[in-house]
Design a protein around this motif. Structure first.
Motif, PDB file in Angstrom:
ATOM      1  N   ARG A 162       0.866  -1.179   0.000  1.00  0.00           N
ATOM      2  CA  ARG A 162       0.000   0.000   0.000  1.00  0.00           C
ATOM      3  C   ARG A 162       0.900   1.225   0.000  1.00  0.00           C
ATOM      4  O   ARG A 162       1.645   1.463   0.955  1.00  0.00           O
ATOM      5  CB  ARG A 162      -0.888   0.004   1.241  1.00  0.00           C
ATOM      6  N   PRO A 163       0.872   2.030  -1.065  1.00  0.00           N
ATOM      7  CA  PRO A 163       1.724   3.227  -1.098  1.00  0.00           C
ATOM      8  C   PRO A 163       1.264   4.266  -0.072  1.00  0.00           C
ATOM      9  O   PRO A 163       0.083   4.324   0.286  1.00  0.00           O
ATOM     10  CB  PRO A 163       1.534   3.780  -2.509  1.00  0.00           C
ATOM     11  N   ALA A 164       2.196   5.071   0.383  1.00  0.00           N
ATOM     12  CA  ALA A 164       1.875   6.125   1.353  1.00  0.00           C
ATOM     13  C   ALA A 164       0.872   7.117   0.776  1.00  0.00           C
ATOM     14  O   ALA A 164       0.070   7.692   1.517  1.00  0.00           O
ATOM     15  CB  ALA A 164       3.153   6.852   1.768  1.00  0.00           C
ATOM     16  N   ASP A 165       0.901   7.301  -0.539  1.00  0.00           N
ATOM     17  CA  ASP A 165       0.004   8.266  -1.175  1.00  0.00           C
ATOM     18  C   ASP A 165      -1.199   7.601  -1.850  1.00  0.00           C
ATOM     19  O   ASP A 165      -1.786   8.166  -2.767  1.00  0.00           O
ATOM     20  CB  ASP A 165       0.773   9.120  -2.178  1.00  0.00           C
ATOM     21  N   ALA A 166      -1.580   6.410  -1.383  1.00  0.00           N
ATOM     22  CA  ALA A 166      -2.740   5.719  -1.956  1.00  0.00           C
ATOM     23  C   ALA A 166      -3.972   6.597  -1.829  1.00  0.00           C
ATOM     24  O   ALA A 166      -4.213   7.193  -0.778  1.00  0.00           O
ATOM     25  CB  ALA A 166      -2.968   4.387  -1.243  1.00  0.00           C
ATOM     26  N   PRO A 167      -4.767   6.685  -2.889  1.00  0.00           N
ATOM     27  CA  PRO A 167      -5.948   7.547  -2.810  1.00  0.00           C
ATOM     28  C   PRO A 167      -6.985   7.001  -1.839  1.00  0.00           C
ATOM     29  O   PRO A 167      -7.165   5.786  -1.722  1.00  0.00           O
ATOM     30  CB  PRO A 167      -6.488   7.535  -4.245  1.00  0.00           C
ATOM     31  N   GLU A 168      -7.625   7.913  -1.130  1.00  0.00           N
ATOM     32  CA  GLU A 168      -8.752   7.539  -0.268  1.00  0.00           C
ATOM     33  C   GLU A 168      -9.977   7.407  -1.162  1.00  0.00           C
ATOM     34  O   GLU A 168     -10.241   8.279  -1.990  1.00  0.00           O
ATOM     35  CB  GLU A 168      -8.977   8.593   0.809  1.00  0.00           C
ATOM     36  N   LEU A 169     -10.706   6.319  -0.995  1.00  0.00           N
ATOM     37  CA  LEU A 169     -11.893   6.071  -1.805  1.00  0.00           C
ATOM     38  C   LEU A 169     -13.060   5.708  -0.908  1.00  0.00           C
ATOM     39  O   LEU A 169     -12.862   5.164   0.183  1.00  0.00           O
ATOM     40  CB  LEU A 169     -11.629   4.912  -2.778  1.00  0.00           C
ATOM     41  N   PRO A 170     -14.280   5.935  -1.372  1.00  0.00           N
ATOM     42  CA  PRO A 170     -15.435   5.471  -0.615  1.00  0.00           C
ATOM     43  C   PRO A 170     -15.413   3.940  -0.530  1.00  0.00           C
ATOM     44  O   PRO A 170     -14.869   3.272  -1.413  1.00  0.00           O
ATOM     45  CB  PRO A 170     -16.640   5.949  -1.431  1.00  0.00           C
ATOM     46  N   GLN A 171     -16.001   3.388   0.516  1.00  0.00           N
ATOM     47  CA  GLN A 171     -15.947   1.948   0.743  1.00  0.00           C
ATOM     48  C   GLN A 171     -16.485   1.144  -0.436  1.00  0.00           C
ATOM     49  O   GLN A 171     -15.921   0.111  -0.790  1.00  0.00           O
ATOM     50  CB  GLN A 171     -16.688   1.559   2.024  1.00  0.00           C
ATOM     51  N   ASP A 172     -17.545   1.616  -1.083  1.00  0.00           N
ATOM     52  CA  ASP A 172     -18.074   0.852  -2.216  1.00  0.00           C
ATOM     53  C   ASP A 172     -17.078   0.810  -3.369  1.00  0.00           C
ATOM     54  O   ASP A 172     -16.951  -0.202  -4.056  1.00  0.00           O
ATOM     55  CB  ASP A 172     -19.437   1.387  -2.669  1.00  0.00           C
ATOM     56  N   ALA A 173     -16.315   1.874  -3.574  1.00  0.00           N
ATOM     57  CA  ALA A 173     -15.281   1.889  -4.608  1.00  0.00           C
ATOM     58  C   ALA A 173     -14.127   0.961  -4.232  1.00  0.00           C
ATOM     59  O   ALA A 173     -13.582   0.250  -5.087  1.00  0.00           O
ATOM     60  CB  ALA A 173     -14.769   3.308  -4.842  1.00  0.00           C
ATOM     61  N   VAL A 174     -13.755   0.951  -2.950  1.00  0.00           N
ATOM     62  CA  VAL A 174     -12.715   0.041  -2.470  1.00  0.00           C
ATOM     63  C   VAL A 174     -13.143  -1.410  -2.695  1.00  0.00           C
ATOM     64  O   VAL A 174     -12.358  -2.236  -3.167  1.00  0.00           O
ATOM     65  CB  VAL A 174     -12.396   0.299  -0.977  1.00  0.00           C
ATOM     66  N   ASP A 175     -14.406  -1.716  -2.385  1.00  0.00           N
ATOM     67  CA  ASP A 175     -14.918  -3.078  -2.563  1.00  0.00           C
ATOM     68  C   ASP A 175     -14.895  -3.491  -4.034  1.00  0.00           C
ATOM     69  O   ASP A 175     -14.487  -4.607  -4.362  1.00  0.00           O
ATOM     70  CB  ASP A 175     -16.337  -3.193  -2.014  1.00  0.00           C
ATOM     71  N   ARG A 176     -15.319  -2.599  -4.918  1.00  0.00           N
ATOM     72  CA  ARG A 176     -15.297  -2.908  -6.362  1.00  0.00           C
ATOM     73  C   ARG A 176     -13.875  -3.108  -6.850  1.00  0.00           C
ATOM     74  O   ARG A 176     -13.593  -4.014  -7.643  1.00  0.00           O
ATOM     75  CB  ARG A 176     -15.987  -1.804  -7.160  1.00  0.00           C
ATOM     76  N   LEU A 177     -12.962  -2.274  -6.367  1.00  0.00           N
ATOM     77  CA  LEU A 177     -11.563  -2.380  -6.768  1.00  0.00           C
ATOM     78  C   LEU A 177     -10.948  -3.686  -6.260  1.00  0.00           C
ATOM     79  O   LEU A 177     -10.188  -4.346  -6.985  1.00  0.00           O
ATOM     80  CB  LEU A 177     -10.787  -1.170  -6.243  1.00  0.00           C
ATOM     81  N   GLN A 178     -11.293  -4.090  -5.048  1.00  0.00           N
ATOM     82  CA  GLN A 178     -10.785  -5.346  -4.503  1.00  0.00           C
ATOM     83  C   GLN A 178     -11.297  -6.528  -5.327  1.00  0.00           C
ATOM     84  O   GLN A 178     -10.552  -7.457  -5.623  1.00  0.00           O
ATOM     85  CB  GLN A 178     -11.171  -5.505  -3.030  1.00  0.00           C
TER      86      GLN A 178
END
Length: 119
Positions: A13-29
């Protein structure tokens, strides 16, 4: 003594990883898992999985591949989570005594829903 050589990818996980809404994080995962499952099906990935409770919280996962390091870089730069900046890769060669480690073909999850379903 003879040695086997595999390519290893550390997912970080990079230090500058973008913050995303949880639903976007779930889709990305889910997209990350689907990408990785495709690499398994193609025979490129021999083993992969997340780290649990690492000393360094940036360390997210470990992958062993059957391809050379340059091909591994290309495969993982196409990972949706890497393209989105949520993961970065470190690629290296791993050498171990020949035959000490064997990989079996087992199904891998293509989504968080499949991972959570267990069996």
């Amino acid at each position: 003594m003879r040695f086997d050589q595999h390519t290893v990818v550390l997912l970080i996980r990079p230090a500058d990883a973008p913050e995303l809404p949880q639903d976007a994080v779930d889709r990305l995962q889910d997209a990350h898992l689907a990408h990785q499952a495709g690499l398994v099906e193609q025979g490129h990935v021999l083993a992969a999985g997340p780290f649990l409770n690492p000393d360094d919280e940036r360390l997210r996962g470990f992958v062993v591949l059957s391809v050379d390091p340059e091909a591994a870089r290309e495969l993982y730069h196409n990972d949706p989570a890497v393209r989105a900046g949520r993961l970065a890769v470190q690629v290296m060669s791993w050498m171990l005594p020949e035959g000490i480690l064997r990989f079996e073909g087992v199904p891998v999850p293509r989504s968080m829903l499949e991972a959570a379903a267990g069996d």
